[in-house]
Design an enzyme around this catalytic site. Structure first.
Site, PDB file in Angstrom:
ATOM      1  N   HIS A   1      60.312 -31.782  -2.917  1.00 35.38           N
ATOM      2  CA  HIS A   1      61.741 -31.503  -3.052  1.00 35.38           C
ATOM      3  C   HIS A   1      62.360 -32.770  -3.654  1.00 35.38           C
ATOM      4  O   HIS A   1      61.903 -33.886  -3.355  1.00 35.38           O
ATOM      5  CB  HIS A   1      62.437 -31.301  -1.700  1.00 35.38           C
ATOM      6  CG  HIS A   1      61.919 -30.183  -0.868  1.00 35.38           C
ATOM      7  ND1 HIS A   1      60.810 -30.305  -0.079  1.00 35.38           N
ATOM      8  CD2 HIS A   1      62.389 -28.931  -0.665  1.00 35.38           C
ATOM      9  CE1 HIS A   1      60.614 -29.165   0.567  1.00 35.38           C
ATOM     10  NE2 HIS A   1      61.549 -28.314   0.233  1.00 35.38           N
TER      11      HIS A   1
ATOM     12  N   ASP B   1      62.920 -35.495  -1.173  1.00 35.26           N
ATOM     13  CA  ASP B   1      61.737 -36.108  -0.537  1.00 35.26           C
ATOM     14  C   ASP B   1      61.367 -37.382  -1.262  1.00 35.26           C
ATOM     15  O   ASP B   1      60.886 -38.335  -0.654  1.00 35.26           O
ATOM     16  CB  ASP B   1      60.473 -35.229  -0.692  1.00 35.26           C
ATOM     17  CG  ASP B   1      60.599 -33.851  -0.121  1.00 35.26           C
ATOM     18  OD1 ASP B   1      61.406 -33.680   0.795  1.00 35.26           O
ATOM     19  OD2 ASP B   1      59.876 -32.958  -0.606  1.00 35.26           O
TER      20      ASP B   1
HETATM   21  C1  XUL Z   1      60.184 -24.207   4.873  1.00 39.58           C
HETATM   22  C2  XUL Z   1      59.330 -24.234   3.666  1.00 39.58           C
HETATM   23  C3  XUL Z   1      59.789 -25.129   2.563  1.00 39.58           C
HETATM   24  C4  XUL Z   1      59.507 -24.601   1.199  1.00 39.58           C
HETATM   25  C5  XUL Z   1      60.073 -25.428   0.078  1.00 39.58           C
HETATM   26  O1  XUL Z   1      59.727 -23.360   5.857  1.00 39.58           O
HETATM   27  O2  XUL Z   1      58.311 -23.601   3.611  1.00 39.58           O
HETATM   28  O3  XUL Z   1      59.217 -26.360   2.748  1.00 39.58           O
HETATM   29  O4  XUL Z   1      58.130 -24.463   0.981  1.00 39.58           O
HETATM   30  O5  XUL Z   1      61.414 -25.643   0.196  1.00 39.58           O
END
Ligand code: XUL
Ligand code: CO
Length: 440
Positions: free
Chosen positions: A101, A104
């Site tokens: 993300h 992150d």
């Molecule tokens: C949350 C989840 C996230 C997504 C990306 O449950 O799976 O980490 O994969 O935003």
């Protein structure tokens, strides 16, 4: 360069009789199956958020994880160190991909402009590390759920200012994903749902979500991003109800809003079970619609029920998952991203290695067993025989649209007593066990 995981050296394949806990028993990246290496079949990725940002905090206590970059006080220095650690980790495990993300990898600044600048700096650093190591980006995404501004959601927030901010953030995350050659871009509706219908306009919220996704598709085309868009279903958590509830809901949503040609699914095992489905079911529904894109590999805990994001170790689950992937024609842009976290009590750096080795071995073994199942074709043959009545006589007429209720009534009135055949569930379960326990 600083070594962040000095306790562990290169992890190698030693075969199933090895008793070295820091070696692969089933994952031989170079093993060729159907003309392709296991590494290319499985396309493993580390999830940046869990492995480098997660510290194991829970509602009853703070994080416990020992992470060697945590002593750095400057947020950008810490971000660079984390990224360095990521590449060391990927190289030591032979992980070909990572996923992130935006928040992150780079810290939020005082303003959006400053935040974007931080991201640019870390993206430039990442790009250099990618060039020197060959490790690639499976997918990027934007975190539209952690910051308090997203308390009511992002694209589905009741406040248009939040919608605009989220759009700006995804615009930037798409640019970063393009810059790093990401194979996919993921949307997971973190807070895109509701807590109570008493304060929610569900129609406007879903219309807005569709508008948002169309804008993303348009902008991606404008900047030349050729990666695959993925949407990741999850029924609840953090909200009581999320709009991307499960695969069937997501596909209906995409079709309703003319988005289905731009998206595939990113299926997460623990999200499937949270929705009351099996992992295989969600992959099957995706495959059935030609929309199986990628996998977030993990597993839940049957007694707990929520999204525990544990590392996948159940061979029956990995086998049935890979069975669906192989029948779908294998991964193209997608892969197996370990959206999984070590337990709070597994706080030492080595635990990151044991967990990934276990997950990689479990999927490699599952893949090999599933490959044999598909090659033998016995399950598919059983299914084909079970529906044989639709390939001749009245069944063929039904399938070809040659009959309606009147003709079928005529047929039923003239028919001898119906004879059904056993579904043979137990026979097939025993047969699956034979593959799981007798073949590898
Ligand atoms: C949350 C989840 C996230 C997504 C990306 O449950 O799976 O980490 O994969 O935003
Ligand atoms: Co996920």
């Amino acid at each position: 360069m600083t070594e962040y995981f000095s306790g562990v050296s290169q992890v190698r394949y030693e075969g199933k009789d090895s008793d070295n806990p820091l070696a692969f028993k089933h994952y031989n990246p170079e093993e060729m199956i159907d003309g392709k290496s296991l590494k290319d079949h499985l396309r493993f990725a580390v999830a940046f958020w869990h492995s480098y940002q997660g510290r194991g905090a829970d509602p009853f206590g703070p994080g416990t994880a020992q992470r060697s970059w945590d002593h750095l006080h400057d947020p950008l220095d810490a971000a660079r160190a984390r990224m360095d650690a990521n590449f060391e980790f990927c190289q030591k495990l032979g992980l070909p991909f990572f996923c992130f993300h935006d928040r992150d990898i780079a810290p939020e600044g005082a303003t959006l402009a400053e935040t974007n600048k931080n991201l640019d700096k870390i993206v430039a650093h990442t790009k250099e590390l990618m060039a020197s190591t060959g490790v690639r980006l499976l997918w990027g995404t934007a975190n539209l759920f952690s910051h308090p501004r997203f308390v009511h959601g992002a694209a589905t927030a009741p406040n248009a200012e939040v919608f605009a901010y989220a759009a700006a953030q995804v615009k930037k995350a798409l640019e970063a994903t393009l810059e790093l050659g990401g194979a996919n871009y993921v949307f997971w509706g973190g807070r895109e749902g509701y807590e109570t219908l008493l304060n929610t306009d569900t129609k406007l919220e879903q219309d807005n979500l569709a508008r948002f996704l169309h804008m993303a598709v348009d902008y991606a085309r404008e900047i030349g991003f050729k990666g695959q868009f993925l949407i990741e279903p999850k029924p609840k958590e953090p909200t009581k109800h999320q709009y991307d509830f499960d695969t069937a809901t997501v596909i209906a949503f995409l079709k309703t809003y003319g988005l289905d040609k731009y998206f595939k699914t990113n299926i997460e095992a623990n999200h499937a079970t949270l929705a009351g489905h099996t992992f295989q079911h969600e992959l099957r529904v995706s495959r059935q619609h030609g929309m199986l894109g990628s996998i977030d590999a993990n597993q839940g805990d049957a007694q707990l029920g929520w999204d525990t994001d544990q590392f996948p170790v159940q061979i029956s689950e990995t086998t049935l998952a890979m069975y669906e992937v192989i029948l779908a024609g294998g991964f193209t842009s997608g892969g197996l991203n370990f959206d999984a976290k070590v337990r709070r009590a597994s706080f030492e750096p080595e635990d990151l290695f044991y967990s990934h080795i276990g997950g990689m071995d479990s999927f490699a073994l599952g893949f090999k067993i599933a490959h044999k199942m598909v090659k033998d074709g016995r399950f598919e043959q059983f299914i084909a025989e079970r529906y044989a009545s639709y390939r001749e006589g009245i069944g063929l007429k039904i399938v070809e649209g040659q009959v309606g209720f009147k003709e079928l009534e005529q047929y039923a009135l003239s028919q001898a007593p119906i004879r059904n055949r056993s579904g043979r569930q137990e026979f097939l379960e025993n047969f699956l066990n034979h593959y799981l326990y007798a073949s590898e």
